[in-house]
Scaffold this motif. Structure first.
Motif, PDB file in Angstrom:
ATOM      1  N   ASP A 281     -11.951 -20.177 -13.038  1.00  0.00           N
ATOM      2  CA  ASP A 281     -12.632 -19.845 -14.289  1.00  0.00           C
ATOM      3  C   ASP A 281     -14.079 -20.325 -14.301  1.00  0.00           C
ATOM      4  OD1 ASP A 281     -10.234 -18.739 -15.259  1.00  0.00           O
ATOM      5  OD2 ASP A 281      -9.570 -20.706 -15.989  1.00  0.00           O
ATOM      6  N   GLY A 282     -14.701 -20.296 -13.142  1.00  0.00           N
ATOM      7  CA  GLY A 282     -16.109 -20.651 -13.040  1.00  0.00           C
ATOM      8  C   GLY A 282     -16.384 -22.147 -13.018  1.00  0.00           C
ATOM      9  N   ALA A 283     -15.332 -22.969 -13.004  1.00  0.00           N
ATOM     10  CA  ALA A 283     -15.499 -24.423 -13.033  1.00  0.00           C
ATOM     11  C   ALA A 283     -14.707 -25.080 -11.903  1.00  0.00           C
ATOM     12  CB  ALA A 283     -15.039 -24.977 -14.383  1.00  0.00           C
ATOM     13  N   TRP A 284     -15.053 -26.337 -11.637  1.00  0.00           N
ATOM     14  CA  TRP A 284     -14.319 -27.124 -10.649  1.00  0.00           C
ATOM     15  C   TRP A 284     -13.398 -28.096 -11.376  1.00  0.00           C
ATOM     16  CZ3 TRP A 284     -14.152 -26.478  -5.461  1.00  0.00           C
ATOM     17  CH2 TRP A 284     -15.125 -25.659  -4.875  1.00  0.00           C
ATOM     18  N   TRP A 285     -12.124 -28.100 -10.932  1.00  0.00           N
ATOM     19  CA  TRP A 285     -11.086 -28.879 -11.608  1.00  0.00           C
ATOM     20  C   TRP A 285     -10.496 -29.908 -10.659  1.00  0.00           C
ATOM     21  CZ3 TRP A 285      -9.138 -27.211 -16.596  1.00  0.00           C
ATOM     22  CH2 TRP A 285      -9.740 -26.049 -17.074  1.00  0.00           C
ATOM     23  N   LYS A 301     -18.498 -28.192 -14.991  1.00  0.00           N
ATOM     24  CA  LYS A 301     -18.314 -27.117 -15.957  1.00  0.00           C
ATOM     25  C   LYS A 301     -18.835 -25.791 -15.408  1.00  0.00           C
ATOM     26  CE  LYS A 301     -19.090 -30.434 -19.733  1.00  0.00           C
ATOM     27  NZ  LYS A 301     -19.958 -30.778 -20.879  1.00  0.00           N
ATOM     28  N   SER A 302     -18.517 -24.722 -16.098  1.00  0.00           N
ATOM     29  CA  SER A 302     -18.923 -23.389 -15.649  1.00  0.00           C
ATOM     30  C   SER A 302     -20.440 -23.209 -15.668  1.00  0.00           C
ATOM     31  CB  SER A 302     -18.265 -22.313 -16.528  1.00  0.00           C
ATOM     32  OG  SER A 302     -18.576 -22.519 -17.897  1.00  0.00           O
ATOM     33  N   TYR A 308     -17.726 -35.560 -18.286  1.00  0.00           N
ATOM     34  CA  TYR A 308     -17.716 -37.025 -18.326  1.00  0.00           C
ATOM     35  C   TYR A 308     -16.903 -37.630 -17.190  1.00  0.00           C
ATOM     36  CZ  TYR A 308     -20.053 -37.485 -22.860  1.00  0.00           C
ATOM     37  OH  TYR A 308     -20.967 -37.472 -23.865  1.00  0.00           O
ATOM     38  N   ILE A 309     -15.811 -36.932 -16.815  1.00  0.00           N
ATOM     39  CA  ILE A 309     -14.929 -37.506 -15.801  1.00  0.00           C
ATOM     40  C   ILE A 309     -15.635 -37.656 -14.458  1.00  0.00           C
ATOM     41  CG2 ILE A 309     -13.958 -35.305 -15.062  1.00  0.00           C
ATOM     42  CD1 ILE A 309     -11.280 -36.751 -14.685  1.00  0.00           C
TER      43      ILE A 309
END
Length: 553
Positions: A281-285, A301-302, A308-309
């Motif tokens: 979804d365009g972000a790194w998790w 984030k995207s 923050y993490i």
């Protein structure tokens, strides 16, 4: 004989009893629990060790308890051992053995109660860490008191404790703070999402005093000036408030340094390389659910900005890189998610999740005349550390915030903790110490020298109230140990109130100084030694809470 020494004696005896009957000694716990029974008529101490291990050893609990009672009876310091119920052991100590606690306390002095449970352990204790956008509020004030007391308790058990303040000087909250300062400097109202309170105007004025031409600077330079000077002034005020509250830090760690040094980017790339980050979804998790978290967490984030993490992960790596064995975080009630995410971050770096420990503190409410106190003169609707200290003083504030478990919200009754009466817990404990100090001064004025504690006949301390007080004093080392192990310094405060209560009952029942008698008799000397032991324990315990032990009130 202290409870710890008695516990060792019971365990050693149990080893002998089990060995003699060719039973499995390994079923015994490393430390046997010895406690004071609720009903003193049952004995001085009690233990359930027979019930605890009998089934594992393959014998009836009462049989094992009977064998232990027979083996313990007559041993040095023990006058009676009885078996109760399904296998409880009740023990009575000889008066001189029990009074040995007095000798231990007076001889050890300020060192009494200290142990080596955490010898060699390096602990990073991070607490308060309030954003530098305003004065410290009540939640941060609670952590300032509890965190400092916990650090003292851990140090008392041999740990090397580094107190650290995480300086949040990056992120949107700093931008809102700076815009609020700029608005105040221009005489304009605060932005809709900005900060209010007189302190903003105070700091804006100080920025202009330090940089008179700041408002004439180009926009970007003006913003940076107000950021650099304003945040610095706010943080200096925070540090000053904490110092005056008796809480000082060894390290002030700047969040911004994690970004400027590349530590955040490096941590993210390492997680990508290890496969613990995935793109969706365009972000790194972060695959934090693989390590016990309730959901995966966005790290990048995207829009390409870090969450923050990302900073939290880099910060944890930095702490561990500095050689800390345990990283203790003390966070507010809205940070429950941090427990699992920080442990997941540790595991993602192939680190030990148990090296991370998060304590969550609940809210603090001030009450006066039965009604909530909400307003602060300087900070708008926020009640600050300085408001509380101004109302009741440092000692009462620290003690009141420390004497309750952080797991529960607490109401601080300003009327109560301002009273100089026994209804006020901190006054009750401090008054007991002052009364004991006064007693020693009175003895000296009468020419009574209690002399070395080794020469006192402490076997004369045979009164019921003397025994109660002595046994209460003997609990102190165990209380300090449990406060450190369970991260619950409130146990020390509650225990000190027990000591003060036991002392007042003793004093009412047992005369220490005879009126007009300037000649000390052996009982007078023994009781003076007991009083000195009591004063020492109160002083030691108050010291661990960061509360003064006054000699007069």
């Amino acid at each position: 004989m202290t409870p710890a020494a008695l516990a060792d004696l019971v365990r050693n005896t149990a080893v002998d009893v089990l060995s003699a009957r060719e039973l499995d000694v390994s079923v015994l716990p490393e430390t046997v629990t010895v406690e004071r029974p609720r009903n003193p008529e049952h004995g001085d101490y009690a233990t359930n060790v027979a019930m605890q291990v009998a089934k594992k050893a393959g014998v009836p609990p009462r049989d094992l308890a009977t064998w232990l009672a027979e083996a313990l009876t007559g041993q040095d310091g023990i006058t009676e051992v009885t078996v109760a119920g399904p296998g409880f052991l009740n023990l009575r100590l000889a008066t001189d053995a029990q009074a040995g606690i007095v000798r231990d306390v007076v001889s050890a002095g300020a060192e009494f109660g200290r142990g080596d449970r955490y010898q060699g352990l390096r602990v990073n204790l991070e607490f308060v860490s309030a954003n530098p956008t305003g004065p410290i509020h009540l939640g941060g004030t609670r952590w300032a008191a509890v965190g400092d007391a916990l650090g003292r308790a851990l140090s008392a058990q041999g740990a090397e404790v580094v107190r650290e303040y995480y300086f949040n000087d990056a992120g949107a909250q700093i931008d809102r703070f700076v815009l609020s300062l700029l608005a105040a400097a221009k005489g304009e109202p605060a932005p809709e999402d900005g900060y209010g309170g007189d302190y903003i105007a105070d700091i804006a004025r100080q920025v202009l005093e330090a940089e008179p031409g700041a408002l004439e600077q180009p926009e970007a330079e003006r913003h940076e000036t107000f950021r650099r000077v304003g945040v610095g002034l706010m943080f200096d005020e925070i540090k000053r408030s904490l110092h005056e509250f008796g809480t000082d830090f060894d390290v002030f760690f700047h969040e911004d340094s994690l970004h400027s040094s590349g530590a955040v980017s490096e941590s993210v790339e390492q997680l990508k390389a290890s496969g613990h980050l995935y793109f969706a979804d365009g972000a790194w998790w972060l695959r934090s659910t693989e390590f016990g978290d309730d959901k995966d967490r966005v790290v990048i984030k995207s829009d390409g900005a870090t969450a923050y993490i990302a900073g939290d992960v880099a910060y944890l790596r930095d702490k561990r890189g500095r050689g800390f064995d345990l990283c203790l975080y003390m966070l507010g009630a809205d940070h429950h998610g941090y427990v699992s995410r920080l442990k997941a971050a540790a595991a993602a770096f192939d680190d030990d999740p148990d090296a991370v420990e998060v304590l969550i503190g609940q809210m603090v409410n001030l009450v006066r005349e039965g009604k909530p106190v909400r307003m602060s003169k300087r900070a708008g609707t926020v009640v600050t550390l300085e408001d509380l200290v101004e109302a009741v003083g440092v000692d009462a504030a620290r003690y009141s915030l420390t004497r309750s478990s952080v797991d529960s919200a607490v109401d601080i009754d300003l009327d109560l903790i301002s009273k100089r009466s026994n209804e006020n817990p901190v006054f009750y404990v401090q008054y007991a110490h002052a009364r004991l100090a006064s007693l020693q001064r009175n003895a000296e004025s009468l020419g009574i020298d209690r002399g070395p504690v080794e020469e006192a006949d402490l076997s004369l301390l045979a009164h019921e109230r003397e025994g109660d007080l002595i046994r209460t004093l003997g609990e102190y080392p165990r209380v300090v140990l449990s406060a450190a192990e369970l991260r619950e310094p409130h146990r020390i405060a509650r225990y000190l109130e027990e000591v003060a209560s036991a002392y007042h009952k003793f004093y009412d029942a047992c005369r220490v100084l005879q009126p007009g008698d300037d000649q000390a008799n052996p009982l007078t000397v023994a009781r003076l030694q007991l009083c000195e032991a009591t004063r020492q324990v109160l002083a030691n315990g108050l010291g661990l809470l960061g509360v003064t032990a006054p000699d007069q009130m």
